[in-house]
Design an enzyme around this catalytic site. Structure first.
Site, PDB file in Angstrom:
ATOM      1  N   ASN A   2       0.876  -1.172   0.000  1.00  0.00           N
ATOM      2  CA  ASN A   2       0.000   0.000   0.000  1.00  0.00           C
ATOM      3  C   ASN A   2       0.915   1.225   0.000  1.00  0.00           C
ATOM      4  OD1 ASN A   2      -1.770   2.070   0.505  1.00  0.00           O
ATOM      5  ND2 ASN A   2      -2.361   1.381   2.560  1.00  0.00           N
ATOM      6  N   LYS A  16       0.094   4.212  -0.193  1.00  0.00           N
ATOM      7  CA  LYS A  16      -0.545   5.384   0.434  1.00  0.00           C
ATOM      8  C   LYS A  16      -0.338   6.606  -0.468  1.00  0.00           C
ATOM      9  CE  LYS A  16      -0.014   3.099   4.842  1.00  0.00           C
ATOM     10  NZ  LYS A  16       0.119   3.185   6.293  1.00  0.00           N
ATOM     11  N   HIS A  20      -9.403   1.310   5.219  1.00  0.00           N
ATOM     12  CA  HIS A  20      -8.102   1.471   5.894  1.00  0.00           C
ATOM     13  C   HIS A  20      -8.273   2.425   7.071  1.00  0.00           C
ATOM     14  CE1 HIS A  20      -3.943   2.501   6.685  1.00  0.00           C
ATOM     15  NE2 HIS A  20      -3.604   1.418   6.004  1.00  0.00           N
ATOM     16  N   GLU A  76      -6.559   4.754   8.120  1.00  0.00           N
ATOM     17  CA  GLU A  76      -6.284   6.172   7.807  1.00  0.00           C
ATOM     18  C   GLU A  76      -7.507   6.822   7.160  1.00  0.00           C
ATOM     19  OE1 GLU A  76      -2.610   5.457   5.719  1.00  0.00           O
ATOM     20  OE2 GLU A  76      -1.689   4.883   7.630  1.00  0.00           O
ATOM     21  N   GLU A  88      -5.086  -4.806  10.686  1.00  0.00           N
ATOM     22  CA  GLU A  88      -4.028  -3.813  10.862  1.00  0.00           C
ATOM     23  C   GLU A  88      -4.257  -3.063  12.168  1.00  0.00           C
ATOM     24  OE1 GLU A  88      -2.143  -2.646   6.809  1.00  0.00           O
ATOM     25  OE2 GLU A  88      -3.783  -1.287   7.227  1.00  0.00           O
ATOM     26  N   GLY A 145       3.125   2.145  10.830  1.00  0.00           N
ATOM     27  CA  GLY A 145       4.138   3.193  10.711  1.00  0.00           C
ATOM     28  C   GLY A 145       4.906   3.474  11.984  1.00  0.00           C
ATOM     29  N   SER A 202       3.789  -2.320  10.249  1.00  0.00           N
ATOM     30  CA  SER A 202       5.242  -2.426  10.462  1.00  0.00           C
ATOM     31  C   SER A 202       5.831  -3.768  10.039  1.00  0.00           C
ATOM     32  CB  SER A 202       5.602  -2.111  11.924  1.00  0.00           C
ATOM     33  OG  SER A 202       5.269  -0.762  12.223  1.00  0.00           O
TER      34      SER A 202
HETATM   35  P1  13P Z   1       3.342   0.276   7.569  1.00  0.00           P
HETATM   36  O1  13P Z   1       3.819  -0.992   6.926  1.00  0.00           O
HETATM   37  O2  13P Z   1       4.078   1.495   7.052  1.00  0.00           O
HETATM   38  O3  13P Z   1       3.319   0.179   9.059  1.00  0.00           O
HETATM   39  O4  13P Z   1       1.827   0.513   7.089  1.00  0.00           O
HETATM   40  C1  13P Z   1       0.919  -0.529   7.195  1.00  0.00           C
HETATM   41  C2  13P Z   1      -0.311  -0.156   6.479  1.00  0.00           C
HETATM   42  O5  13P Z   1      -1.052   0.721   6.900  1.00  0.00           O
HETATM   43  C3  13P Z   1      -0.600  -0.838   5.211  1.00  0.00           C
HETATM   44  O6  13P Z   1      -1.893  -0.584   4.780  1.00  0.00           O
END
Ligand code: 13P
Length: 242
Positions: free
Chosen positions: A8, A10, A95, A97, A163, A169, A201
């Site tokens: 992803n 982002k 997601h 976010e 997640e 992150g 992560s």
């Molecule tokens: P990270 O791998 O940067 O922690 O992000 C995970 C994520 O949100 C994937 O959708």
């Protein structure tokens, strides 16, 4: 079950990011292995270009979100039909976010997942608890409620991504036991053949261990999917389908 390793990206990636996909394919010495699904979800601006350019390489592309409607007066939004038209095979929905930044409720996430299925694509439906919810011992309850509210009626062709918000992150990862407990719990709420991805992560250094946990059928990778040198070992860490 065929694992999925999904990147992803982002809100990262410009036209020049094509070089990163080329670098990944070069590491595969030609074409991605077919005993696992290798998926990249770049920003929507890049889906059509990447999907057209790499259509022969066994790498698939997906969107990061979509609107529940197929078209209409929704400035700035993108429909699942548009993503399908651009060459996407999957769409991430719900997601954390998007749930946080755009106030997306479980009902909205479910409508988006239904839209993805309607177009013949596969939704990757994300769930996960916050740090406060885990500390309060509510992780299973929260994820259970998210699943109840976010899963579409038909669950034949869906992927679920667990997640934990606090692991995204941050470099923090749940213990193997906690991942196993949550994935086992999610399994009880879905079909035997639904792939359940872990995200948060995932790095080259922990991918083998995480991907070996029972009911972990792949990974949804953020930061470490942006560079071929990090994403490649994560893709290869999955146990391919027999
Ligand atoms: P990270 O791998 O940067 O922690 O992000 C995970 C994520 O949100 C994937 O959708």
């Amino acid at each position: 079950m065929k694992p999925i390793i999904a990147g992803n990206w982002k809100m990262n990636g410009l036209a020049a990011s094509v070089a990163e996909v080329e670098a990944l394919i070069a590491k595969f010495a030609g074409s991605a292995p077919d005993d696992r699904d290798v998926l990249i979800c770049p920003p929507a601006t890049l889906v059509a270009n990447l999907a057209a350019k790499f259509s022969d390489e066994a790498i698939q592309f997906g969107g990061q979100d979509c609107h529940a409607n197929s078209s209409g007066a929704h400035t700035g939004d993108i429909s699942a039909e548009m993503l399908a038209d651009a060459g996407a095979g999957f769409v991430i929905v719900g997601h954390s976010e998007r749930r946080a930044d755009h106030g997306e409720s479980d009902a909205v996430v479910r409508a988006k997942a239904e839209a993805v299925l309607r177009t013949g694509l596969t939704p990757i439906i994300c769930v996960g608890e916050t740090e406060a919810e885990r500390k309060a011992g509510k992780a299973l309850d929260i994820v259970g409620a998210q699943l109840k509210g976010s899963l579409p009626e038909t669950v034949d062709n869906i992927v679920i991504a667990y997640e934990p918000v606090w692991a995204i992150g941050t470099g923090l990862v749940p213990t193997n036991d906690d991942i196993a407990e949550m994935h086992g719990f999610i399994r009880t709420k879905t079909r035997k053949d639904t792939r359940i991805l872990y995200g948060g992560s995932v790095k080259p250094g922990n991918a083998v261990e995480i991907l070996a946990i029972a009911d972990v059928n792949g990974a949804l990778v953020g930061g470490a999917s942006l560079k071929a040198e990090d994403f490649y070992p994560i893709v290869m860490a999955a146990q391919g389908e027999d």
